[in-house]
Motif scaffolding. Structure first.
Motif, mmCIF file in Angstrom:
data_model
loop_
_atom_site.group_PDB
_atom_site.id
_atom_site.type_symbol
_atom_site.label_atom_id
_atom_site.label_comp_id
_atom_site.label_asym_id
_atom_site.label_seq_id
_atom_site.Cartn_x
_atom_site.Cartn_y
_atom_site.Cartn_z
ATOM 1 N N ALA A 60 -11.222 -9.920 -68.313
ATOM 2 C CA ALA A 60 -9.922 -9.437 -68.086
ATOM 3 C C ALA A 60 -9.210 -9.671 -66.660
ATOM 4 C CB ALA A 60 -9.604 -7.821 -68.229
ATOM 5 N N LYS A 61 -10.287 -9.481 -65.513
ATOM 6 C CA LYS A 61 -9.914 -9.751 -64.357
ATOM 7 C C LYS A 61 -9.463 -11.346 -63.944
ATOM 8 C CE LYS A 61 -11.328 -7.166 -61.026
ATOM 9 N NZ LYS A 61 -11.947 -6.530 -59.828
ATOM 10 N N THR A 62 -10.450 -12.115 -64.776
ATOM 11 C CA THR A 62 -10.224 -13.401 -64.437
ATOM 12 C C THR A 62 -9.236 -13.821 -65.066
ATOM 13 O OG1 THR A 62 -12.527 -13.665 -64.485
ATOM 14 C CG2 THR A 62 -11.519 -15.782 -65.055
ATOM 15 N N LEU A 63 -8.716 -13.457 -66.309
ATOM 16 C CA LEU A 63 -7.613 -13.799 -67.214
ATOM 17 C C LEU A 63 -6.327 -13.658 -66.490
ATOM 18 C CD1 LEU A 63 -6.518 -14.763 -69.736
ATOM 19 C CD2 LEU A 63 -6.521 -12.498 -70.862
ATOM 20 N N LEU A 64 -6.310 -12.309 -65.582
ATOM 21 C CA LEU A 64 -5.022 -11.794 -65.294
ATOM 22 C C LEU A 64 -5.161 -12.199 -63.896
ATOM 23 C CD1 LEU A 64 -4.936 -8.261 -66.921
ATOM 24 C CD2 LEU A 64 -3.671 -10.317 -67.776
ATOM 25 N N GLY A 65 -6.030 -12.694 -63.209
ATOM 26 C CA GLY A 65 -6.232 -12.937 -61.720
ATOM 27 C C GLY A 65 -5.779 -11.696 -60.675
ATOM 28 N N THR A 66 -6.542 -10.766 -61.290
ATOM 29 C CA THR A 66 -6.580 -9.531 -60.387
ATOM 30 C C THR A 66 -7.101 -9.522 -59.201
ATOM 31 O OG1 THR A 66 -8.564 -8.657 -61.371
ATOM 32 C CG2 THR A 66 -6.544 -8.226 -62.744
ATOM 33 N N GLY A 67 -7.844 -10.468 -58.719
ATOM 34 C CA GLY A 67 -8.341 -10.440 -57.243
ATOM 35 C C GLY A 67 -9.244 -9.350 -57.216
ATOM 36 N N GLU A 68 -8.941 -8.438 -56.008
ATOM 37 C CA GLU A 68 -9.864 -7.295 -55.740
ATOM 38 C C GLU A 68 -9.158 -6.012 -56.303
ATOM 39 O OE1 GLU A 68 -12.883 -7.480 -54.018
ATOM 40 O OE2 GLU A 68 -12.463 -9.538 -54.298
ATOM 41 N N GLY A 69 -8.134 -6.094 -57.164
ATOM 42 C CA GLY A 69 -7.642 -5.024 -57.656
ATOM 43 C C GLY A 69 -8.293 -4.795 -58.485
ATOM 44 N N GLU A 231 -5.063 -3.712 -55.194
ATOM 45 C CA GLU A 231 -5.903 -3.061 -54.127
ATOM 46 C C GLU A 231 -4.944 -2.520 -52.814
ATOM 47 O OE1 GLU A 231 -9.137 -5.595 -50.778
ATOM 48 O OE2 GLU A 231 -7.793 -6.627 -51.781
ATOM 49 N N GLY A 232 -5.470 -1.573 -52.495
ATOM 50 C CA GLY A 232 -4.629 -0.806 -51.620
ATOM 51 C C GLY A 232 -3.576 0.206 -51.998
ATOM 52 N N ALA A 233 -3.003 0.016 -53.521
ATOM 53 C CA ALA A 233 -2.138 0.821 -53.817
ATOM 54 C C ALA A 233 -2.772 2.398 -54.364
ATOM 55 C CB ALA A 233 -1.754 0.295 -55.401
ATOM 56 N N PRO A 234 -1.839 3.251 -54.039
ATOM 57 C CA PRO A 234 -2.801 4.727 -54.211
ATOM 58 C C PRO A 234 -2.922 4.837 -55.573
ATOM 59 C CG PRO A 234 -0.115 4.661 -53.841
ATOM 60 C CD PRO A 234 -0.415 3.310 -53.725
ATOM 61 N N PHE A 235 -3.997 5.811 -55.656
ATOM 62 C CA PHE A 235 -4.270 5.904 -57.087
ATOM 63 C C PHE A 235 -4.736 7.316 -57.217
ATOM 64 C CE2 PHE A 235 -7.867 6.482 -60.082
ATOM 65 C CZ PHE A 235 -7.212 6.065 -61.226
ATOM 66 N N THR A 236 -4.182 8.164 -58.279
ATOM 67 C CA THR A 236 -4.646 9.329 -58.652
ATOM 68 C C THR A 236 -5.327 9.416 -60.122
ATOM 69 O OG1 THR A 236 -3.299 10.663 -57.127
ATOM 70 C CG2 THR A 236 -4.049 12.058 -59.079
ATOM 71 N N PRO A 237 -6.463 9.726 -60.512
ATOM 72 C CA PRO A 237 -6.898 9.820 -61.775
ATOM 73 C C PRO A 237 -6.117 10.667 -62.639
ATOM 74 C CG PRO A 237 -8.783 10.314 -60.514
ATOM 75 C CD PRO A 237 -7.753 10.355 -59.562
ATOM 76 N N PHE A 238 -5.665 9.935 -63.918
ATOM 77 C CA PHE A 238 -4.818 10.763 -64.880
ATOM 78 C C PHE A 238 -5.573 11.570 -65.821
ATOM 79 C CE2 PHE A 238 -2.713 10.928 -69.073
ATOM 80 C CZ PHE A 238 -1.716 11.571 -68.836
ATOM 81 N N ILE A 239 -6.892 11.282 -65.824
ATOM 82 C CA ILE A 239 -7.952 12.242 -66.655
ATOM 83 C C ILE A 239 -9.382 12.381 -65.797
ATOM 84 C CG2 ILE A 239 -9.269 12.143 -68.673
ATOM 85 C CD1 ILE A 239 -7.489 10.427 -70.201
ATOM 86 N N ALA A 240 -9.554 13.472 -65.483
ATOM 87 C CA ALA A 240 -10.626 13.822 -64.804
ATOM 88 C C ALA A 240 -11.518 14.590 -65.504
ATOM 89 C CB ALA A 240 -10.238 14.739 -63.494
ATOM 90 N N GLY A 241 -12.943 14.817 -65.039
ATOM 91 C CA GLY A 241 -13.892 15.197 -66.370
ATOM 92 C C GLY A 241 -15.115 14.900 -65.837
ATOM 93 N N GLY A 242 -15.576 13.955 -66.675
ATOM 94 C CA GLY A 242 -17.310 13.209 -66.506
ATOM 95 C C GLY A 242 -17.452 12.361 -65.477
#
Length: 771
Positions: A60-69, A231-242
């Motif tokens: 998926a990362k290769t297909l979409l060119g996500t780099g380090e994201g 890469e570097g964008a803020p992130f908060t898990p929408f689902i927490a748990g395991g």
């Protein structure tokens, strides 16, 4: 690639969901049977599962060119949208400066999941920024000037790569330049669901912060998706748990879904793979389909430009046909399309086309035809042939003309037809023996349909009439009268000036003849000062017992009385007009109004007085004209000025709740038919649906339920009012109504029950669920 296991079905609703590719389905099955381990487990079975998951992620990362994201697997696009919005807004909240006003921007044609989620989290997080929709032009392109003006104070901006209804794509490079020149730090989410496999994406080379995707839009199972996070964008898990997905998204991973995606990504990356077709091929498919649609419906209007939309989506409208009618037509031909966005089950106007500023009729009549990049030439050829065949079947219902066929091949018309545009009604009465017709309250949107019907049935109108001057539309009467009655002298409502008079008691009324029946004109002012009622009777000297239909305009509506607060209205006049109608017609005479706001088709005085206490008070003489005027003014003051694009001509004064109708399943109806010979089947599909179904039956076995119901009556909904009138003596008979999906049969059964058919039921799910 076969898009369905049913050889007779042509599936053209890929933007809603796609069938699962056989290769992807097999990969999912293999994962369930062999790679069933938990990717979080450290034993060999778990390690193999984790390897599959990471292989899918890397492809998926290769297909979409996500780099380090980051690329995180989700349950689908909705979860991805929540993840991106929540992550961006939580960080944005920490940057808010006291006293400054902020906004959140989104494209006005976005999928509703985006603005609804923005509103939800904006409130939950207590940000309380102003949420603003970015306008689009007539081509669906976002207004860059608006963005330039607003983005400086924006906390987040949400746009989409490809629109799900029209296929219109945005120029992401141009959009990015506009956004970043105005605000380099605003968080940017791009809905990429419809872009996967259809538009090139190289996400790492953009400043897009969040990009959600969904697997079931591209031949993977439902329940699997993923989101890109820059890469570097803020992130908060929408689902927490395991703590799965390295703590980014908890919950046991959907390995079968990932296995299916893995296969699809592999195919997309393999340029030699023949499952997914290139842009030139897909453009050629669109050309073939659009050409066939134009052949089938010469007046078709496409609701988007092809030069800025993906080739896999066609959004169109056919003048004179509602989206429901086209969907029913296509469904009868076993072609699956949708009305606007299939994410909403209710057929309404398209907010996307409204935002583009297209005419209301196009928005209300929009049909979306969509296919996936694995569509084959064989499937396109079949679809084109079936589309032409479907349109040809409309000649059976006289909805289209075909000069190559004889008129005796058409379903003959003898009696009353109710045509509708929105909640407005046009009535056509045809006398087959004399080949004469009446047209009452012709709507401009239905001019062509009425004209086609008259030509197809070789009918000559004796009069084309309005029951009053209409405030919410220009009548279609003049154009039709100029064609068919150019030499007839008439008043402003179309009533011929040379008609005879007939005495009814102490009064006399103008009357004209159609075949062996008489149409009596009765002045009934009130709603407007020129309002009339038209009574179709077999004996004008005895209207109470002989009137079949009373075309009362907007004087009496189903559950309502016409409003009397127009400049030309008079509640006092209406009071006397209601008494006049009551004196002239029977309690069971069918009232045929100009509007039907609640899909009730028709009514009677006896049915109305049960739920309309104001009407009851007038007819029983328990209030005088002054009291009526006061109560009427109070009721009219609660009217909204408009419903949709129509002026609301009456408010509901009574109980319009729908009755609970007995429902049969396919099995229970079969059982009922085996034990009772008294059950009467009433099939309310249109004649063209029969023509198409019978053609399909020559190549496929008819469902056993449909086979067993073929001896029933066919009464299309457009002729239901006539059926009710002709079967007044059979109200206690056991009627079971059937249609394609069960929706029309339920509405019709409720209408019949309200008018005294106490033993009426319908087939739940219709023929669609009976095979």
């Amino acid at each position: 690639m076969s898009q369905t296991t049913n050889l007779s079905q042509i599936y053209l609703d890929a933007n809603a969901t796609t069938p699962v590719l056989p290769q992807a389905a097999q990969a999912a099955m293999d994962a369930m049977q062999d790679l069933f381990g938990n990717p979080s487990s450290s034993h060999i079975t778990g390690l193999k599962a984790k390897n599959l998951m990471e292989q899918t992620r890397q492809r998926a990362k290769t297909l979409l060119g996500t780099g380090e994201g980051k690329l995180i697997f989700t349950s689908g696009a909705t979860e991805g949208i929540q993840t991106g919005i929540l992550s961006g807004l939580i960080k944005a909240k920490t940057q808010i400066k006291k006293g400054k006003k902020y906004s959140i921007l989104y494209g006005s044609t976005e999928h509703k999941a985006v603005p609804n989620s923005l509103a939800h989290w904006n409130e939950i997080l207590g940000i309380n920024a102003e949420i603003k929709a970015i306008p689009v032009d007539q081509f669906g392109k976002l207004d860059l000037e608006f963005i330039q003006k607003e983005v400086g104070n924006a906390l987040m901006i949400c746009t989409m790569a490809v629109n799900n209804e029209t296929g219109v794509y945005q120029d992401l490079q141009q959009l990015e330049q506009c956004i970043r020149e105005g605000n380099s730090k605003v968080f940017w989410l791009v809905d990429c669901v419809q872009a996967l496999g259809k538009r090139p994406l190289n996400l790492a080379k953009t400043s897009i912060d969040y990009a959600p995707f969904s697997g079931h839009k591209l031949y993977a199972p439902k329940g699997i998706g993923f989101i890109y996070i820059r890469e570097g964008a803020p992130f908060t898990p929408f689902i927490a748990g395991g703590g799965q997905e390295s703590g980014l998204r908890s919950g046991t991973e959907n390995l079968p879904g990932m296995a299916a995606l893995n296969v699809i990504f592999q195919m997309l990356l393999d340029t030699d793979n023949t499952t997914f077709y290139d842009l030139n091929t897909l453009n050629d498919y669109r050309r073939q389909l659009s050409h066939s649609l134009s052949q089938a419906f010469p007046d078709i209007v496409f609701n988007h430009q092809f030069n800025n939309s993906v080739p896999t989506t066609l959004n169109f409208a056919v003048p004179g046909f509602s989206s429901k009618e086209i969907m029913d037509l296509f469904d009868a031909a076993n072609i699956r399309v949708s009305s606007g966005s299939a994410c909403s089950s209710k057929v309404t106007r398209s907010f996307v086309l409204d935002a583009m500023g297209l005419p209301v009729w196009q928005s209300e009549s929009a049909i979306r035809l969509s296919f996936g990049p694995a569509m084959t030439q064989e499937e396109v050829d079949s679809a084109c042939a079936r589309i032409r065949s479907a349109a040809k079947a409309l000649t059976n219902s006289c909805l289209m003309l075909d000069d190559t066929e004889q008129t005796q091949d058409k379903t003959p018309l003898n009696g009353l037809v109710q045509l509708r545009s929105g909640s407005s009604c046009t009535w056509v009465y045809a006398d087959m023996k004399s080949k004469q017709a009446l047209v009452i309250d012709p709507l401009p949107e239905l001019e062509k349909r009425i004209d086609t019907l008259l030509q197809c049935q070789q009918l000559t109108p004796v009069a084309i009439l309005d029951t009053h001057g209409h405030a919410d539309h220009i009548s279609g009467r003049v154009a039709l009268a100029n064609k068919y009655l150019s030499t007839q002298q008439s008043d402003v409502l179309g009533w011929p000036t040379n008609t005879k008079k007939v005495a009814v008691g102490d009064e006399s009324f103008s009357v004209l003849t159609i075949g062996e029946l008489f149409l009596v004109k009765v002045p009934t002012p009130g709603h407007t000062d020129d309002s009339i009622s038209l009574l179709l009777s077999s004996d004008p000297m005895n209207l109470i017992t002989s009137t079949r239909y009373a075309f009362c305009g907007d004087t009496i509506l189903m559950g309502s009385l016409g409003r009397t607060n127009f400049a030309s209205s008079s509640s006092i006049d209406m009071y006397h007009s209601l008494k006049q109608i009551n004196r002239l017609i029977g309690q069971q005479t069918l009232l045929c109004a100009s509007h039907d706001y609640n899909n009730e088709f028709t009514t009677t005085l006896s049915a109305e007085v049960v739920r309309n206490c104001l009407l009851q008070s007038v007819l029983t003489g328990s209030i005088n004209q002054s009291q009526f005027a006061a109560r009427k003014a109070d009721l009219d003051s609660n009217l909204n000025d408009e419903t949709g694009t129509e002026i609301l001509c009456g408010a509901y004064y009574g109980d319009c709740d729908k009755a609970q109708i007995k429902e049969y399943s396919s099995d229970s109806l079969k059982q009922r038919l085996t034990v009772s010979s008294d059950v009467k089947i009433l099939d309310i599909r249109e004649p063209h649906e029969y023509a198409l179904q019978h053609k399909l039956d020559t190549v496929s076995e008819q469902s056993s339920t449909e086979n067993s119901l073929n001896t029933g009556l066919n009464i299309p909904m457009t002729r239901l009012v006539q059926f009710i009138q002709e079967h007044q003596m059979e109200k206690e008979s056991e009627w079971v109504l059937v249609c394609r999906s069960g929706s029309r049969s339920m509405v019709a059964a409720q209408a019949m029950y309200r008018l005294g058919f106490t033993n009426v039921a319908h087939l739940k799910g219709g023929y669609a669920l009976s095979s």
